[in-house]
Design a protein around this motif. Structure first.
Motif, PDB file in Angstrom:
ATOM      1  N   GLY A 189      -8.742 -15.204   4.324  1.00  0.00           N
ATOM      2  CA  GLY A 189      -8.993 -14.901   2.923  1.00  0.00           C
ATOM      3  C   GLY A 189      -9.270 -16.121   2.065  1.00  0.00           C
ATOM      4  O   GLY A 189      -9.650 -15.997   0.899  1.00  0.00           O
ATOM      5  N   GLY A 190      -9.058 -17.322   2.633  1.00  0.00           N
ATOM      6  CA  GLY A 190      -9.297 -18.537   1.872  1.00  0.00           C
ATOM      7  C   GLY A 190      -8.231 -18.824   0.834  1.00  0.00           C
ATOM      8  O   GLY A 190      -8.474 -19.566  -0.125  1.00  0.00           O
ATOM      9  N   TYR A 191      -7.045 -18.255   1.017  1.00  0.00           N
ATOM     10  CA  TYR A 191      -5.958 -18.476   0.067  1.00  0.00           C
ATOM     11  C   TYR A 191      -5.283 -19.820   0.338  1.00  0.00           C
ATOM     12  O   TYR A 191      -5.386 -20.354   1.453  1.00  0.00           O
ATOM     13  N   PRO A 192      -4.586 -20.387  -0.631  1.00  0.00           N
ATOM     14  CA  PRO A 192      -3.841 -21.635  -0.390  1.00  0.00           C
ATOM     15  C   PRO A 192      -2.657 -21.344   0.537  1.00  0.00           C
ATOM     16  O   PRO A 192      -1.595 -20.902   0.102  1.00  0.00           O
ATOM     17  N   VAL A 193      -2.861 -21.576   1.812  1.00  0.00           N
ATOM     18  CA  VAL A 193      -1.971 -21.047   2.848  1.00  0.00           C
ATOM     19  C   VAL A 193      -0.540 -21.551   2.688  1.00  0.00           C
ATOM     20  O   VAL A 193       0.406 -20.757   2.659  1.00  0.00           O
ATOM     21  N   ARG A 194      -0.367 -22.842   2.573  1.00  0.00           N
ATOM     22  CA  ARG A 194       0.998 -23.379   2.491  1.00  0.00           C
ATOM     23  C   ARG A 194       1.702 -22.906   1.217  1.00  0.00           C
ATOM     24  O   ARG A 194       2.891 -22.599   1.230  1.00  0.00           O
ATOM     25  N   ASP A 209      -6.369  -8.537   3.614  1.00  0.00           N
ATOM     26  CA  ASP A 209      -7.472  -9.389   3.179  1.00  0.00           C
ATOM     27  C   ASP A 209      -7.517  -9.569   1.665  1.00  0.00           C
ATOM     28  O   ASP A 209      -8.045 -10.560   1.173  1.00  0.00           O
ATOM     29  N   TYR A 210      -6.963  -8.632   0.899  1.00  0.00           N
ATOM     30  CA  TYR A 210      -6.958  -8.790  -0.553  1.00  0.00           C
ATOM     31  C   TYR A 210      -5.805  -9.702  -0.982  1.00  0.00           C
ATOM     32  O   TYR A 210      -4.903 -10.013  -0.194  1.00  0.00           O
ATOM     33  N   ASP A 211      -5.831 -10.107  -2.225  1.00  0.00           N
ATOM     34  CA  ASP A 211      -4.804 -10.992  -2.768  1.00  0.00           C
ATOM     35  C   ASP A 211      -3.485 -10.220  -2.878  1.00  0.00           C
ATOM     36  O   ASP A 211      -3.360  -9.291  -3.676  1.00  0.00           O
ATOM     37  N   GLY A 215      -2.723 -15.552   9.636  1.00  0.00           N
ATOM     38  CA  GLY A 215      -4.158 -15.509   9.895  1.00  0.00           C
ATOM     39  C   GLY A 215      -4.931 -14.858   8.773  1.00  0.00           C
ATOM     40  O   GLY A 215      -6.037 -15.299   8.422  1.00  0.00           O
ATOM     41  N   HIS A 216      -4.362 -13.806   8.186  1.00  0.00           N
ATOM     42  CA  HIS A 216      -5.039 -13.136   7.077  1.00  0.00           C
ATOM     43  C   HIS A 216      -5.132 -14.047   5.848  1.00  0.00           C
ATOM     44  O   HIS A 216      -6.115 -13.996   5.103  1.00  0.00           O
ATOM     45  N   ARG A 229     -10.657 -18.441  14.817  1.00  0.00           N
ATOM     46  CA  ARG A 229     -11.750 -19.322  15.227  1.00  0.00           C
ATOM     47  C   ARG A 229     -12.530 -19.806  14.004  1.00  0.00           C
ATOM     48  O   ARG A 229     -12.482 -19.183  12.930  1.00  0.00           O
ATOM     49  N   PRO A 230     -13.304 -20.881  14.157  1.00  0.00           N
ATOM     50  CA  PRO A 230     -14.115 -21.374  13.036  1.00  0.00           C
ATOM     51  C   PRO A 230     -15.074 -20.335  12.464  1.00  0.00           C
ATOM     52  O   PRO A 230     -15.409 -20.394  11.274  1.00  0.00           O
ATOM     53  N   ASP A 231     -15.500 -19.362  13.298  1.00  0.00           N
ATOM     54  CA  ASP A 231     -16.412 -18.335  12.787  1.00  0.00           C
ATOM     55  C   ASP A 231     -15.694 -17.204  12.066  1.00  0.00           C
ATOM     56  O   ASP A 231     -16.315 -16.234  11.632  1.00  0.00           O
ATOM     57  N   GLY A 232     -14.358 -17.305  11.941  1.00  0.00           N
ATOM     58  CA  GLY A 232     -13.584 -16.299  11.226  1.00  0.00           C
ATOM     59  C   GLY A 232     -12.985 -15.219  12.100  1.00  0.00           C
ATOM     60  O   GLY A 232     -12.265 -14.348  11.598  1.00  0.00           O
ATOM     61  N   THR A 233     -13.234 -15.251  13.406  1.00  0.00           N
ATOM     62  CA  THR A 233     -12.624 -14.276  14.315  1.00  0.00           C
ATOM     63  C   THR A 233     -11.125 -14.525  14.389  1.00  0.00           C
ATOM     64  O   THR A 233     -10.691 -15.650  14.699  1.00  0.00           O
ATOM     65  N   ASP A 234     -10.344 -13.489  14.088  1.00  0.00           N
ATOM     66  CA  ASP A 234      -8.888 -13.671  14.104  1.00  0.00           C
ATOM     67  C   ASP A 234      -8.266 -12.942  15.292  1.00  0.00           C
ATOM     68  O   ASP A 234      -8.956 -12.358  16.129  1.00  0.00           O
ATOM     69  N   HIS A 235      -6.959 -13.020  15.373  1.00  0.00           N
ATOM     70  CA  HIS A 235      -6.186 -12.430  16.469  1.00  0.00           C
ATOM     71  C   HIS A 235      -6.649 -12.961  17.818  1.00  0.00           C
ATOM     72  O   HIS A 235      -6.720 -12.227  18.811  1.00  0.00           O
ATOM     73  N   VAL A 236      -6.959 -14.265  17.833  1.00  0.00           N
ATOM     74  CA  VAL A 236      -7.276 -14.945  19.087  1.00  0.00           C
ATOM     75  C   VAL A 236      -6.116 -15.893  19.406  1.00  0.00           C
ATOM     76  O   VAL A 236      -5.166 -16.030  18.633  1.00  0.00           O
TER      77      VAL A 236
END
Length: 263
Positions: free
Chosen positions: A186-191, A159-161, A181-182, A210-217
């Motif tokens: 984390g809101g990082y510039p993914v690409r 989750d950290y940078d 997903g992480h 998911r839109p609510d931030g739930t990962d590993h789905v």
């Protein structure tokens, strides 16, 4: 040996977790072998319970891998650098090295390692970055020295940078485990981060968010265009593990979603 119906992309060994059916590691390996070439052995070892196998179980997995044409990568049950006490850090390092010794007969395709921060859910891994980075440098050197091929140890983006530790991972001669997903959570510039870290990545983790931030789905929550871009970038000559890091019923849903992504 199977494999004719498995999902295949250039230079990628597709993988699933050891928690897709509520059974043993061996039974999960058999289940996964229908669609993928590798199993991510997700380990835990807590006061509440443990799934660390015996030496005999590891040997059973080795034989089954040969029979099925499968490999396994191992996700350490312990991270490193989370504690601030040096003796505690050494204890976690030693625990990782014991796992390396236990699974050595399996000849894992990769080892996935968390370099834990001690500040949760922020872009910064620690309030004392210099000390944390020095601890990371020492731990990676110790753990890297315990395997024949250091490139098989892959430090996961959390989750950290990850830029706080990326240079240390490379200096230690290790690889990256690029968890998409992480990066999303984390809101990082993914690409941008994918293109930065992927050349040094031996493992890629994919899972829906998911839109609510739930990962590993399941992977129906993953952008098909982003998946196609990752597959394209992986066709660079380096073989990688791509682990569908979901569990139980989300695995079969993910397989269906990936088959629906037009490559």
């Amino acid at each position: 040996m199977g494999g004719e119906h498995r999902i295949k992309f250039p230079n990628i060994r597709m993988s699933g977790t050891s928690w897709v059916v509520p059974r043993t590691l061996a039974e999960n390996l058999r289940y996964l072998s229908r669609e993928v070439n590798d199993m991510e052995i997700v380990l835990f070892d807590t006061p509440q319970g443990s799934n660390i196998p015996t030496k005999d179980e590891v040997l059973e997995l080795r034989g089954l891998c040969g029979e099925l044409g499968m490999t396994c990568n191992v996700h350490f049950p312990f991270g490193v650098c989370g504690p601030e006490d040096e003796a505690e850090i050494m204890r976690y390092d030693d625990s990782c090295m014991r796992m390396i010794e236990l699974f050595e007969p399996l000849e894992p395709s990769a080892w996935v390692l968390h370099i834990d921060g001690n500040v949760r859910r922020t872009g910064t891994p620690s309030d004392n970055i210099d000390k944390w980075r020095e601890n990371a440098r020492k731990s990676l050197a110790r753990i890297g020295s315990s395997v024949p091929d250091k490139k098989k140890i892959c430090a996961e983006t959390l989750d950290y940078d990850f830029d706080y530790v990326f240079d240390i991972v490379k200096e230690a001669g290790l690889s990256v485990c690029l968890d998409i997903g992480h990066l999303i959570i984390g809101g990082y510039p993914v690409r941008e981060r994918i293109e930065k870290y992927l050349p040094d990545a031996g493992v890629v983790h994919i899972h829906g968010v998911r839109p609510d931030g739930t990962d590993h789905v399941d992977m129906s929550y993953f952008d098909p265009a982003l998946f196609r871009r990752i597959v394209s970038l992986c066709a660079d000559g380096r073989e990688r593990i791509m682990s569908i890091e979901v569990f139980e019923e989300d695995y079969d849903k993910s397989i269906a979603a990936i088959k629906g992504f037009s490559i």
